[in-house]
Design a protein around this motif. Structure first.
Motif, PDB file in Angstrom:
ATOM      1  N   VAL A  78       8.966   8.112  -7.729  1.00 31.91           N
ATOM      2  CA  VAL A  78       9.403   6.829  -8.274  1.00 31.91           C
ATOM      3  C   VAL A  78      10.459   6.171  -7.385  1.00 31.91           C
ATOM      4  O   VAL A  78      10.427   4.956  -7.159  1.00 31.91           O
ATOM      5  CB  VAL A  78       9.942   7.015  -9.707  1.00 31.91           C
ATOM      6  N   ALA A  79      11.409   6.947  -6.871  1.00 30.51           N
ATOM      7  CA  ALA A  79      12.486   6.368  -6.063  1.00 30.51           C
ATOM      8  C   ALA A  79      11.934   5.731  -4.789  1.00 30.51           C
ATOM      9  O   ALA A  79      12.324   4.616  -4.418  1.00 30.51           O
ATOM     10  CB  ALA A  79      13.518   7.437  -5.719  1.00 30.51           C
ATOM     11  N   ASP A  80      11.005   6.437  -4.132  1.00 30.46           N
ATOM     12  CA  ASP A  80      10.401   5.871  -2.922  1.00 30.46           C
ATOM     13  C   ASP A  80       9.542   4.658  -3.258  1.00 30.46           C
ATOM     14  O   ASP A  80       9.520   3.678  -2.508  1.00 30.46           O
ATOM     15  CB  ASP A  80       9.551   6.922  -2.213  1.00 30.46           C
ATOM     16  N   HIS A  81       8.848   4.716  -4.380  1.00 32.04           N
ATOM     17  CA  HIS A  81       8.050   3.566  -4.818  1.00 32.04           C
ATOM     18  C   HIS A  81       8.939   2.350  -5.062  1.00 32.04           C
ATOM     19  O   HIS A  81       8.613   1.231  -4.632  1.00 32.04           O
ATOM     20  CB  HIS A  81       7.294   3.927  -6.108  1.00 32.04           C
ATOM     21  N   ARG A  82      10.056   2.566  -5.702  1.00 34.62           N
ATOM     22  CA  ARG A  82      10.972   1.457  -5.998  1.00 34.62           C
ATOM     23  C   ARG A  82      11.511   0.855  -4.703  1.00 34.62           C
ATOM     24  O   ARG A  82      11.584  -0.375  -4.563  1.00 34.62           O
ATOM     25  CB  ARG A  82      12.119   1.964  -6.872  1.00 34.62           C
ATOM     26  N   ARG A  83      11.874   1.706  -3.751  1.00 34.64           N
ATOM     27  CA  ARG A  83      12.420   1.210  -2.500  1.00 34.64           C
ATOM     28  C   ARG A  83      11.399   0.357  -1.747  1.00 34.64           C
ATOM     29  O   ARG A  83      11.726  -0.719  -1.239  1.00 34.64           O
ATOM     30  CB  ARG A  83      12.883   2.374  -1.627  1.00 34.64           C
ATOM     31  N   TRP A  84      10.147   0.794  -1.711  1.00 33.54           N
ATOM     32  CA  TRP A  84       9.135   0.044  -0.979  1.00 33.54           C
ATOM     33  C   TRP A  84       8.681  -1.206  -1.724  1.00 33.54           C
ATOM     34  O   TRP A  84       8.283  -2.198  -1.103  1.00 33.54           O
ATOM     35  CB  TRP A  84       7.936   0.946  -0.662  1.00 33.54           C
ATOM     36  N   MET A  85       8.755  -1.190  -3.040  1.00 27.87           N
ATOM     37  CA  MET A  85       8.433  -2.403  -3.793  1.00 27.87           C
ATOM     38  C   MET A  85       9.502  -3.472  -3.597  1.00 27.87           C
ATOM     39  O   MET A  85       9.205  -4.671  -3.541  1.00 27.87           O
ATOM     40  CB  MET A  85       8.272  -2.084  -5.283  1.00 27.87           C
ATOM     41  N   VAL A  86      10.753  -3.042  -3.485  1.00 19.53           N
ATOM     42  CA  VAL A  86      11.826  -3.996  -3.182  1.00 19.53           C
ATOM     43  C   VAL A  86      11.602  -4.594  -1.796  1.00 19.53           C
ATOM     44  O   VAL A  86      11.787  -5.800  -1.585  1.00 19.53           O
ATOM     45  CB  VAL A  86      13.201  -3.305  -3.280  1.00 19.53           C
ATOM     46  N   VAL A 129       0.835  -1.208   0.000  1.00 19.39           N
ATOM     47  CA  VAL A 129       0.000   0.000   0.000  1.00 19.39           C
ATOM     48  C   VAL A 129       0.868   1.256   0.000  1.00 19.39           C
ATOM     49  O   VAL A 129       0.605   2.223  -0.745  1.00 19.39           O
ATOM     50  CB  VAL A 129      -0.944  -0.011   1.221  1.00 19.39           C
ATOM     51  N   VAL A 130       1.920   1.263   0.805  1.00 19.25           N
ATOM     52  CA  VAL A 130       2.819   2.419   0.854  1.00 19.25           C
ATOM     53  C   VAL A 130       3.489   2.633  -0.496  1.00 19.25           C
ATOM     54  O   VAL A 130       3.593   3.766  -0.996  1.00 19.25           O
ATOM     55  CB  VAL A 130       3.872   2.230   1.959  1.00 19.25           C
ATOM     56  N   ALA A 131       3.931   1.542  -1.125  1.00 17.02           N
ATOM     57  CA  ALA A 131       4.579   1.648  -2.441  1.00 17.02           C
ATOM     58  C   ALA A 131       3.623   2.213  -3.483  1.00 17.02           C
ATOM     59  O   ALA A 131       4.015   3.048  -4.309  1.00 17.02           O
ATOM     60  CB  ALA A 131       5.089   0.274  -2.878  1.00 17.02           C
ATOM     61  N   MET A 132       2.374   1.802  -3.457  1.00 17.54           N
ATOM     62  CA  MET A 132       1.405   2.301  -4.425  1.00 17.54           C
ATOM     63  C   MET A 132       1.086   3.781  -4.180  1.00 17.54           C
ATOM     64  O   MET A 132       0.877   4.546  -5.125  1.00 17.54           O
ATOM     65  CB  MET A 132       0.128   1.458  -4.359  1.00 17.54           C
ATOM     66  N   GLN A 133       1.040   4.185  -2.940  1.00 20.00           N
ATOM     67  CA  GLN A 133       0.809   5.602  -2.649  1.00 20.00           C
ATOM     68  C   GLN A 133       1.926   6.471  -3.203  1.00 20.00           C
ATOM     69  O   GLN A 133       1.681   7.555  -3.742  1.00 20.00           O
ATOM     70  CB  GLN A 133       0.678   5.809  -1.138  1.00 20.00           C
ATOM     71  N   TYR A 134       3.156   5.989  -3.101  1.00 19.10           N
ATOM     72  CA  TYR A 134       4.287   6.764  -3.622  1.00 19.10           C
ATOM     73  C   TYR A 134       4.233   6.893  -5.140  1.00 19.10           C
ATOM     74  O   TYR A 134       4.498   7.974  -5.689  1.00 19.10           O
ATOM     75  CB  TYR A 134       5.605   6.119  -3.195  1.00 19.10           C
ATOM     76  N   ILE A 135       3.887   5.816  -5.844  1.00 22.20           N
ATOM     77  CA  ILE A 135       3.877   5.896  -7.304  1.00 22.20           C
ATOM     78  C   ILE A 135       2.726   6.760  -7.787  1.00 22.20           C
ATOM     79  O   ILE A 135       2.827   7.443  -8.815  1.00 22.20           O
ATOM     80  CB  ILE A 135       3.818   4.485  -7.939  1.00 22.20           C
ATOM     81  N   LEU A 136       1.616   6.783  -7.055  1.00 17.44           N
ATOM     82  CA  LEU A 136       0.500   7.653  -7.431  1.00 17.44           C
ATOM     83  C   LEU A 136       0.853   9.119  -7.244  1.00 17.44           C
ATOM     84  O   LEU A 136       0.292   9.997  -7.910  1.00 17.44           O
ATOM     85  CB  LEU A 136      -0.741   7.298  -6.612  1.00 17.44           C
ATOM     86  N   ARG A 137       1.791   9.400  -6.334  1.00 17.11           N
ATOM     87  CA  ARG A 137       2.255  10.774  -6.128  1.00 17.11           C
ATOM     88  C   ARG A 137       3.409  11.127  -7.052  1.00 17.11           C
ATOM     89  O   ARG A 137       3.898  12.265  -7.015  1.00 17.11           O
ATOM     90  CB  ARG A 137       2.693  10.974  -4.682  1.00 17.11           C
ATOM     91  N   GLY A 138       3.870  10.175  -7.844  1.00 17.56           N
ATOM     92  CA  GLY A 138       4.969  10.425  -8.762  1.00 17.56           C
ATOM     93  C   GLY A 138       6.342  10.290  -8.146  1.00 17.56           C
ATOM     94  O   GLY A 138       7.344  10.678  -8.768  1.00 17.56           O
TER      95      GLY A 138
END
Length: 335
Positions: free
Chosen positions: A202-210, A191-200
């Motif tokens: 990308v670096a935070d999204h990538r870190r949380w997806m890993v 959920v946290v990773a998806m929130q980051y990608i929706l906000r644009g």
């Protein structure tokens, strides 16, 4: 590495440690770059994961080989493990049939999660240009499209069903609540990773997806540590109680290892590079310690059982010897 202002007590040990770390990093880079190796391992584990969901009877055949036969003889029949039927019935099928729908949803989604996760991890979009203040990424269509949505759906389902299976499990002991926690963290990190990608971001999204993928891969590490344990001792395949203790130790250790491996950013990579070999020694130590504790507990309970049996036999003999209604004593009294 050598801290500034300090002289190593053993320069040869420091040099050997650096050589081991360099070899470890080189091996990791080569393994990650080998697409055939990655997809071969992914296919093998995919088959292992979904087997019980596809056919529990085939799963039972594969994991209940004859312990009296050789490894090759069992492999010829398609049997890779030699669990005794009592152990298998307690911890696998028909035990899983009590919540078979949840189990099947978990393993089938976990298999698809694994395939899409490996693809997304190996094919991350790369920043190619800036256009009107917007970042343009290459090779993003499949990653953010079919594969991305499939990963999100299957990852969420896998995490929720993992927590449910842990809660309703008939066999988990002290590992029950840690495993529920890992299932919840699996969903939260997604959920946290998806929130980051929706906000644009990308670096935070990538870190949380890993982090999400690393936590989900805890099941893989559980099997790795189980294989290490099996290489040391196969007794857990024969005894119901012993397997239960081993299973709790391995589940918590494997999931914890995956969570520790989820550190993102350069700081986490630096720590891993510094202490990677040290952490492996810690894992082997904890597995050995858990195995010894379980073996000692089993031996102690066996000893107590034998002592209780001897005490019961002695009590029966004493009761017969001094029982006033014993026919032999009545006969002697009449004489």
């Amino acid at each position: 590495r050598i801290d500034k202002g300090r002289t190593p007590l053993n320069p040869m040990a420091s040099r050997a440690g650096r050589a081991l770390e360099d070899a470890q990093l080189q091996l990791r880079r080569e393994a990650f770059g080998n697409a055939r190796l990655w997809w071969a391992l992914t296919a093998a584990y995919f088959g292992y994961v979904v087997l019980g969901g596809v056919s529990w009877r085939l799963h039972r055949h594969v994991f209940t080989g004859d312990e009296r036969k050789s490894v090759l003889a069992n492999l010829r029949k398609g049997q890779v493990a030699t669990f005794r039927k009592t152990v298998y019935a307690e911890y696998f099928f028909p035990a899983f049939l009590r919540y078979h729908l949840t189990y099947r949803s978990h393993v089938l989604c976990a298999g698809l999660w694994l395939v899409t996760g490996v693809y997304n991890l190996r094919n991350q979009p790369e920043l190619t240009a800036l256009r009107d203040g917007k970042r343009i990424y290459s090779d993003r269509k499949l990653h953010a499209g079919l594969s991305g949505y499939a990963y999100v759906i299957t990852s969420a389902t896998k995490g929720v069903t993992a927590a449910l299976m842990s809660y309703f499990s008939h066999s988990l002991g002290f590992a029950r609540w840690p495993m529920i926690g890992f299932g919840v963290y699996d969903v939260v990190s997604l959920v946290v990773a998806m929130q980051y990608i929706l906000r644009g971001k990308v670096a935070d999204h990538r870190r949380w997806m890993v982090r999400n993928f690393a936590v989900g891969s805890g099941s893989i590490w559980v099997r790795v540590f189980g294989a290490i344990w099996a290489a040391c001792d196969l007794e857990f395949m024969k005894d119901v109680e012993f397997y239960g203790m081993m299973n709790n130790v391995i589940l918590v250790r494997g999931s914890r290892w995956a969570r520790c491996s989820a550190s993102g950013g350069s700081h986490g990579q630096e720590l891993h590079a510094k202490h990677g070999s040290l952490r492996w020694w810690g894992v082997f130590y904890q597995i050995s310690l858990g195995r010894e504790l379980c073996t000692a507990t089993k031996a102690n309970k066996g000893k107590q059982s034998r002592q209780n049996g001897q005490m019961m036999a002695h009590h029966q003999r004493s009761k017969t010897l001094f029982d006033p209604l014993d026919p032999h004593r009545l006969l002697l009294r009449s004489v």
